[in-house]
Structures are given as C-alpha cells and as structure tokens.
Design a protein around this motif. Structure first.
Motif, PDB file in Angstrom:
ATOM      1  N   ASP A 170      19.713  -9.909  -5.792  1.00 10.03           N
ATOM      2  CA  ASP A 170      19.604  -8.463  -5.643  1.00 10.03           C
ATOM      3  C   ASP A 170      20.628  -7.706  -6.496  1.00 10.03           C
ATOM      4  O   ASP A 170      20.548  -6.485  -6.616  1.00 10.03           O
ATOM      5  N   ARG A 171      21.574  -8.441  -7.103  1.00  8.27           N
ATOM      6  CA  ARG A 171      22.497  -7.811  -8.054  1.00  8.27           C
ATOM      7  C   ARG A 171      22.022  -7.992  -9.488  1.00  8.27           C
ATOM      8  O   ARG A 171      22.735  -7.673 -10.439  1.00  8.27           O
ATOM      9  N   ASP A 172      20.816  -8.554  -9.646  1.00 11.83           N
ATOM     10  CA  ASP A 172      20.221  -8.808 -10.954  1.00 11.83           C
ATOM     11  C   ASP A 172      21.003  -9.881 -11.714  1.00 11.83           C
ATOM     12  O   ASP A 172      21.042  -9.882 -12.946  1.00 11.83           O
ATOM     13  N   GLU A 173      21.619 -10.809 -10.983  1.00 14.15           N
ATOM     14  CA  GLU A 173      22.342 -11.911 -11.600  1.00 14.15           C
ATOM     15  C   GLU A 173      21.547 -13.206 -11.440  1.00 14.15           C
ATOM     16  O   GLU A 173      20.854 -13.406 -10.446  1.00 14.15           O
ATOM     17  N   PRO A 174      21.628 -14.106 -12.435  1.00 13.94           N
ATOM     18  CA  PRO A 174      20.863 -15.347 -12.354  1.00 13.94           C
ATOM     19  C   PRO A 174      21.324 -16.234 -11.204  1.00 13.94           C
ATOM     20  O   PRO A 174      22.518 -16.404 -10.962  1.00 13.94           O
ATOM     21  N   ARG A 175      20.353 -16.802 -10.501  1.00  9.91           N
ATOM     22  CA  ARG A 175      20.618 -17.687  -9.371  1.00  9.91           C
ATOM     23  C   ARG A 175      19.960 -19.026  -9.667  1.00  9.91           C
ATOM     24  O   ARG A 175      18.750 -19.107  -9.880  1.00  9.91           O
ATOM     25  N   CYS A 176      20.756 -20.092  -9.716  1.00 12.32           N
ATOM     26  CA  CYS A 176      20.242 -21.407 -10.084  1.00 12.32           C
ATOM     27  C   CYS A 176      19.375 -21.968  -8.963  1.00 12.32           C
ATOM     28  O   CYS A 176      19.794 -22.024  -7.804  1.00 12.32           O
ATOM     29  N   LEU A 177      18.169 -22.387  -9.310  1.00  9.22           N
ATOM     30  CA  LEU A 177      17.237 -22.973  -8.354  1.00  9.22           C
ATOM     31  C   LEU A 177      17.405 -24.494  -8.372  1.00  9.22           C
ATOM     32  O   LEU A 177      16.610 -25.221  -8.947  1.00  9.22           O
ATOM     33  N   GLY A 178      18.468 -24.972  -7.782  1.00  9.82           N
ATOM     34  CA  GLY A 178      18.763 -26.392  -7.805  1.00  9.82           C
ATOM     35  C   GLY A 178      20.146 -26.612  -8.380  1.00  9.82           C
ATOM     36  O   GLY A 178      21.134 -26.091  -7.862  1.00  9.82           O
ATOM     37  N   GLU A 179      20.246 -27.363  -9.472  1.00 12.25           N
ATOM     38  CA  GLU A 179      21.524 -27.606 -10.118  1.00 12.25           C
ATOM     39  C   GLU A 179      21.330 -27.816 -11.609  1.00 12.25           C
ATOM     40  O   GLU A 179      20.223 -28.100 -12.075  1.00 12.25           O
ATOM     41  N   GLU A 180      22.388 -27.654 -12.376  1.00 10.68           N
ATOM     42  CA  GLU A 180      22.354 -27.935 -13.799  1.00 10.68           C
ATOM     43  C   GLU A 180      22.295 -29.447 -13.991  1.00 10.68           C
ATOM     44  O   GLU A 180      23.031 -30.189 -13.344  1.00 10.68           O
TER      45      GLU A 180
END
Length: 224
Positions: free
Chosen positions: A131-141
């Motif tokens: 909701d802050r328009d920041e990327p959120r990792c769906l899992g892990e790198e």
C-alpha cells in the motif's frame, strides 16, 4: 529526505541524488568501468545540487544480488563516504529495485525479475506492490538454472537482463508474461527512493552494515 545512492550490480552503472523537489541521476551501461565512473557520478550530482555529503540524510546502495566485483565496489565506496561524513546507510535489493523500476516506467502491478547470474544461472524473484507502492517479494530471492524459474500467479510482467541472456531456457515461462520486459537494469534512482522510505521508518544502519548480499554461496567453481 536527502539520499545519495549508488549501484554497480550489473552492466549498468548508476548514481542518483534525491531530495525535496529534486531527483538527479546518472546512468551508463559500462561493463568493467564501475570503479572509474561511480565516484565521479556522485560528485557531479552533488555539485549540480549544490550540496555536500554533510547535507545528506543517508546513503544507499544496491546490495545485490549481482556481479560480485560490482557489488564490492559500490559497498566499498558507500562505506568510505558514510564513515567520512558520519552518515547512515541503507542497502536495497537490486531485484527489488528492478521491480520498482518496472513499476515506475511501465506501471506494472506484478513483476518477475530475472537477472543473469553467469555460470548458466539466474537470480530471480517475483514481486507485487504494497500500500506504500513499494515492491514486496513473493517468496525469496533465489539463484538457480533458468529452467527453475517459476512465474507468479495472475498477470505479471518480466524485468531484468536474464530474459535476454537465456531466451531459449526461459521461453516457456516468458510466454506467460503479459507484456514486454519492463526494465533491464536496476537504477540508483529507484534505490534512492526505496531507501528514503526505509530511513523515514528508522530502518537504516551504519557504514559497517554496508555489506553485499550475494545469494549465491558458491563464489568459485573449478573447471571440470
């Protein structure tokens, strides 16, 4: 929030300076020239803004994953600048920065970032945005062979130079994308903006915390 950011994780070399009503950057695709370019880029930006290091709130850098030499160059420069000016430091994932760049340039809502890791492998991760328009990792790198990359559910867009490095190995997963590659290299401008949000939340470290994140544990491989 006044932030200077540097990135040297890929062939792209960039520096950015942000502040109130200010966003300046330099970017050049220059393999093996990062050590020559990064500090002059930073000096140019500070001169253009009329600021010194002591006018900044923090420093930021692309902490990886990426090319080992480039990551060490950026981290080393940031450590030196932070120690000299007593500034806090924020390390930003280069995969997250690529997702933010895809959002900024193409307005994507979900992104699958794949970067060339050499040795027939890629760094990859999927992202959506909070909701802050920041990327959120769906899992892990992760680091893995291109054939191990898995697309996220729903609509998504590709980002990163891995799609061009391994087009055949990634052809099947690429066919499920909803558009062209939205961003190729991470950019210090996106790193600076992500860092500003973290500094505002009190999430910044010291010069000693400016450590690359390689993801790949095996950093050398003997020939067969």
């Amino acid at each position: 929030m006044r932030i200077l950011a540097l990135d040297a994780a890929t062939e792209g070399c960039s520096a950015a300076l942000i502040g109130p009503d200010l966003a300046l950057s330099r970017f050049e695709v220059a393999p093996r020239r990062h050590a020559d370019l990064l500090l002059p880029m930073a000096e140019e930006l500070l001169a253009e803004a009329g600021w010194s290091l002591h006018d900044l709130d923090a420093l930021a850098f692309g902490r990886g994953p990426g090319a080992f030499t480039g990551l060490r160059i950026a981290a080393g420069l940031i450590q030196g600048l932070a120690l000299g000016a007593d500034l806090s430091v924020v390390g930003i994932s280069d995969l997250a920065a690529l997702a933010a760049g895809a959002r900024r340039s193409a307005g994507v809502n979900r992104c699958l970032v794949v970067n060339d890791a050499r040795m027939q492998e890629v760094y990859w991760a999927a992202y959506d945005f909070d909701d802050r328009d920041e990327p959120r990792c769906l899992g892990e790198e992760q680091v893995a062979p291109p054939a191990a990359v898995v697309a996220p559910a729903g609509e998504w867009y590709p980002a990163g130079n891995g799609w061009m490095a391994y087009p055949e190995a990634l052809a099947t997963v690429h066919a499920a994308a909803n558009g062209p590659v939205a961003a190729i290299h991470p950019h210090a401008l996106d790193i600076a903006r992500l860092a500003a949000s973290r500094v505002a939340r009190g999430d910044a470290g010291s010069a000693a915390d400016a450590i690359p994140v390689y993801v790949r544990d095996q950093v050398a491989r003997k020939s067969a």
